[in-house]
Design a protein around this motif. Structure first.
Motif, mmCIF file in Angstrom:
data_model
loop_
_atom_site.group_PDB
_atom_site.id
_atom_site.type_symbol
_atom_site.label_atom_id
_atom_site.label_comp_id
_atom_site.label_asym_id
_atom_site.label_seq_id
_atom_site.Cartn_x
_atom_site.Cartn_y
_atom_site.Cartn_z
ATOM 1 N N GLU A 161 0.838 -1.197 0.000
ATOM 2 C CA GLU A 161 0.000 0.000 0.000
ATOM 3 C C GLU A 161 0.872 1.246 0.000
ATOM 4 O OE1 GLU A 161 -3.233 0.250 2.710
ATOM 5 O OE2 GLU A 161 -3.479 -1.921 2.735
ATOM 6 N N THR A 162 0.349 2.307 -0.585
ATOM 7 C CA THR A 162 1.044 3.588 -0.613
ATOM 8 C C THR A 162 0.871 4.278 0.733
ATOM 9 O OG1 THR A 162 0.607 3.786 -2.971
ATOM 10 C CG2 THR A 162 1.195 5.807 -1.794
ATOM 11 N N GLU A 163 1.942 4.824 1.258
ATOM 12 C CA GLU A 163 1.896 5.552 2.528
ATOM 13 C C GLU A 163 1.121 6.854 2.335
ATOM 14 O OE1 GLU A 163 2.010 6.721 6.196
ATOM 15 O OE2 GLU A 163 2.974 4.827 5.669
ATOM 16 N N THR A 164 0.098 7.078 3.148
ATOM 17 C CA THR A 164 -0.724 8.283 3.004
ATOM 18 C C THR A 164 -0.875 9.035 4.314
ATOM 19 O OG1 THR A 164 -2.739 7.016 3.397
ATOM 20 C CG2 THR A 164 -2.063 7.332 1.092
ATOM 21 N N ARG A 165 -0.013 8.786 5.300
ATOM 22 C CA ARG A 165 -0.164 9.499 6.577
ATOM 23 C C ARG A 165 0.149 10.978 6.398
ATOM 24 N NH1 ARG A 165 4.887 10.098 9.447
ATOM 25 N NH2 ARG A 165 6.517 9.037 8.312
ATOM 26 N N GLY A 166 -0.013 11.735 7.448
ATOM 27 C CA GLY A 166 0.125 13.196 7.404
ATOM 28 C C GLY A 166 1.380 13.697 6.725
ATOM 29 N N GLY A 167 1.355 14.973 6.340
ATOM 30 C CA GLY A 167 2.433 15.595 5.594
ATOM 31 C C GLY A 167 3.572 16.123 6.429
ATOM 32 N N TRP A 168 3.517 15.997 7.728
ATOM 33 C CA TRP A 168 4.579 16.527 8.577
ATOM 34 C C TRP A 168 5.647 15.478 8.812
ATOM 35 C CZ3 TRP A 168 4.696 21.494 9.055
ATOM 36 C CH2 TRP A 168 3.515 22.216 9.009
ATOM 37 N N LEU A 169 6.881 15.905 8.759
ATOM 38 C CA LEU A 169 8.015 15.037 9.083
ATOM 39 C C LEU A 169 8.534 15.415 10.462
ATOM 40 C CD1 LEU A 169 10.005 15.302 5.721
ATOM 41 C CD2 LEU A 169 8.535 13.426 6.442
ATOM 42 N N SER A 170 9.073 14.438 11.167
ATOM 43 C CA SER A 170 9.737 14.760 12.429
ATOM 44 C C SER A 170 10.998 15.558 12.105
ATOM 45 C CB SER A 170 10.114 13.472 13.173
ATOM 46 O OG SER A 170 11.162 12.805 12.480
ATOM 47 N N THR A 176 20.880 37.878 12.760
ATOM 48 C CA THR A 176 20.623 39.060 11.931
ATOM 49 C C THR A 176 19.113 39.282 11.838
ATOM 50 O OG1 THR A 176 20.560 37.791 9.881
ATOM 51 C CG2 THR A 176 22.705 38.675 10.551
ATOM 52 N N VAL A 177 18.729 40.485 11.500
ATOM 53 C CA VAL A 177 17.323 40.816 11.280
ATOM 54 C C VAL A 177 17.202 41.279 9.833
ATOM 55 C CG1 VAL A 177 15.401 42.284 11.982
ATOM 56 C CG2 VAL A 177 17.014 41.447 13.710
ATOM 57 N N ASP A 178 16.361 40.576 9.065
ATOM 58 C CA ASP A 178 16.271 40.815 7.625
ATOM 59 C C ASP A 178 14.826 40.920 7.170
ATOM 60 O OD1 ASP A 178 19.137 40.433 7.016
ATOM 61 O OD2 ASP A 178 18.750 38.334 7.525
ATOM 62 N N ARG A 179 14.619 41.601 6.050
ATOM 63 C CA ARG A 179 13.323 41.611 5.377
ATOM 64 C C ARG A 179 13.232 40.339 4.537
ATOM 65 N NH1 ARG A 179 9.658 44.774 7.695
ATOM 66 N NH2 ARG A 179 10.628 46.724 8.287
ATOM 67 N N GLU A 180 12.058 39.718 4.557
ATOM 68 C CA GLU A 180 11.854 38.473 3.822
ATOM 69 C C GLU A 180 10.491 38.444 3.173
ATOM 70 O OE1 GLU A 180 12.363 35.094 6.329
ATOM 71 O OE2 GLU A 180 14.493 35.454 6.642
ATOM 72 N N LEU A 181 10.336 37.502 2.261
ATOM 73 C CA LEU A 181 9.060 37.235 1.617
ATOM 74 C C LEU A 181 8.329 36.150 2.401
ATOM 75 C CD1 LEU A 181 10.404 37.024 -2.043
ATOM 76 C CD2 LEU A 181 9.429 39.016 -0.884
ATOM 77 N N VAL A 182 7.059 35.991 2.129
ATOM 78 C CA VAL A 182 6.304 34.865 2.677
ATOM 79 C C VAL A 182 6.855 33.612 2.015
ATOM 80 C CG1 VAL A 182 4.029 33.766 2.752
ATOM 81 C CG2 VAL A 182 4.237 36.246 3.109
ATOM 82 N N SER A 183 7.140 32.584 2.814
ATOM 83 C CA SER A 183 7.801 31.413 2.269
ATOM 84 C C SER A 183 7.527 30.196 3.130
ATOM 85 C CB SER A 183 9.313 31.686 2.221
ATOM 86 O OG SER A 183 10.019 30.558 1.804
ATOM 87 N N GLY A 184 7.504 29.020 2.510
ATOM 88 C CA GLY A 184 7.377 27.792 3.282
ATOM 89 C C GLY A 184 7.268 26.562 2.403
ATOM 90 N N ARG A 185 7.398 25.408 3.044
ATOM 91 C CA ARG A 185 7.380 24.128 2.342
ATOM 92 C C ARG A 185 5.988 23.762 1.841
ATOM 93 N NH1 ARG A 185 8.755 19.744 6.020
ATOM 94 N NH2 ARG A 185 8.288 21.221 7.650
ATOM 95 N N VAL A 186 5.979 22.985 0.784
ATOM 96 C CA VAL A 186 4.763 22.340 0.302
ATOM 97 C C VAL A 186 4.723 20.974 0.969
ATOM 98 C CG1 VAL A 186 3.537 21.453 -1.716
ATOM 99 C CG2 VAL A 186 4.890 23.559 -1.896
ATOM 100 N N LEU A 187 3.611 20.662 1.596
ATOM 101 C CA LEU A 187 3.478 19.389 2.287
ATOM 102 C C LEU A 187 3.110 18.263 1.329
ATOM 103 C CD1 LEU A 187 1.522 20.565 5.445
ATOM 104 C CD2 LEU A 187 3.993 20.266 5.157
ATOM 105 N N TYR A 188 3.381 17.052 1.760
ATOM 106 C CA TYR A 188 2.994 15.870 1.002
ATOM 107 C C TYR A 188 1.485 15.908 0.772
ATOM 108 C CZ TYR A 188 2.119 10.967 -0.060
ATOM 109 O OH TYR A 188 1.706 9.811 -0.642
ATOM 110 N N HIS A 189 1.080 15.711 -0.461
ATOM 111 C CA HIS A 189 -0.323 15.647 -0.861
ATOM 112 C C HIS A 189 -1.035 17.000 -0.732
ATOM 113 C CE1 HIS A 189 -4.201 13.511 -1.535
ATOM 114 N NE2 HIS A 189 -3.394 12.706 -2.194
ATOM 115 N N GLU A 190 -0.281 18.099 -0.811
ATOM 116 C CA GLU A 190 -0.851 19.438 -0.720
ATOM 117 C C GLU A 190 -0.734 20.123 -2.081
ATOM 118 O OE1 GLU A 190 -0.603 23.071 2.426
ATOM 119 O OE2 GLU A 190 1.338 22.343 1.689
ATOM 120 N N ARG A 191 -1.812 20.726 -2.536
ATOM 121 C CA ARG A 191 -1.774 21.482 -3.777
ATOM 122 C C ARG A 191 -0.978 22.772 -3.570
ATOM 123 N NH1 ARG A 191 -7.749 22.282 -5.863
ATOM 124 N NH2 ARG A 191 -7.266 24.123 -4.655
#
Length: 177
Positions: A3-12, A55-70
């Motif tokens: 079976e294909t693993e389909t548990r949540g998209g978070w990794l430890s 350091t303190v810097d200006r940044e863009l909104v950013s983040g990972r795409v989770l498993y099975h997330e559009r």
């Protein structure tokens, strides 16, 4: 047949560290903007964050795409996470990035550097209509005019190549850089 693993998209933490050492990680990056009635960008939102290096810097909104997330859902999640639940982003039904940034742990391969990993980031300009306020680990949210944002991006005060992405976003929306 297994079976294909389909548990949540978070990794430890350990699983994420191991994955970062072995394969590219997919990210989304968003340049939040305010537009006028004609669709012309009038303001660009930049976050202020403290880095692990102090350091303190200006940044863009950013983040990972989770498993099975559009991609669309990842954009919405990260915008809400960084700008608050009332940001009201306007993401098209079929979002198209204005560029793809390749981050490498080795400096100088591309203008984008992330010492933790090899990452591929799809970058989007996203109009937001609602009230925005810095969330999570963001210290501040500043709304800059396109000229102010271009000046900030030109001096290189944005970490990891976000200044390059900001200049590309400005060019994409028709603002001279």
């Amino acid at each position: 047949m297994t079976e294909t693993e389909t548990r949540g998209g978070w990794l430890s933490r350990e699983e994420l560290r191991d994955a970062r050492e072995r394969l590219p990680i997919v990210y989304v990056e968003a340049v939040p903007v305010r537009v006028d009635d004609r669709g012309v960008v009038t303001q660009i939102g930049l976050l202020l964050r403290a880095s692990a290096e102090g350091t303190v810097d200006r940044e863009l909104v950013s983040g990972r795409v989770l498993y099975h997330e559009r991609i669309r859902d990842a954009l919405l999640r990260h915008i809400e996470s960084d700008l608050g639940p009332l940001a009201m982003p306007r993401i098209p039904v079929s979002p198209q990035p204005f560029t793809i940034a390749e981050y490498f742990p080795t400096p100088g391969v591309t203008p984008f550097h992330d010492p933790r990993q090899h990452a591929v980031a799809l970058a989007f300009v996203v109009p937001v209509l609602g009230d925005c306020s810095p969330q999570q680990d963001a210290l501040d949210l500043a709304w800059l005019t396109p000229d102010e944002a271009a000046a900030l991006a030109a001096v290189g005060d944005m970490s990891g190549g976000h200044g390059v992405l900001l200049r590309q976003a400005l060019a994409h929306v028709g603002h001279p850089v």
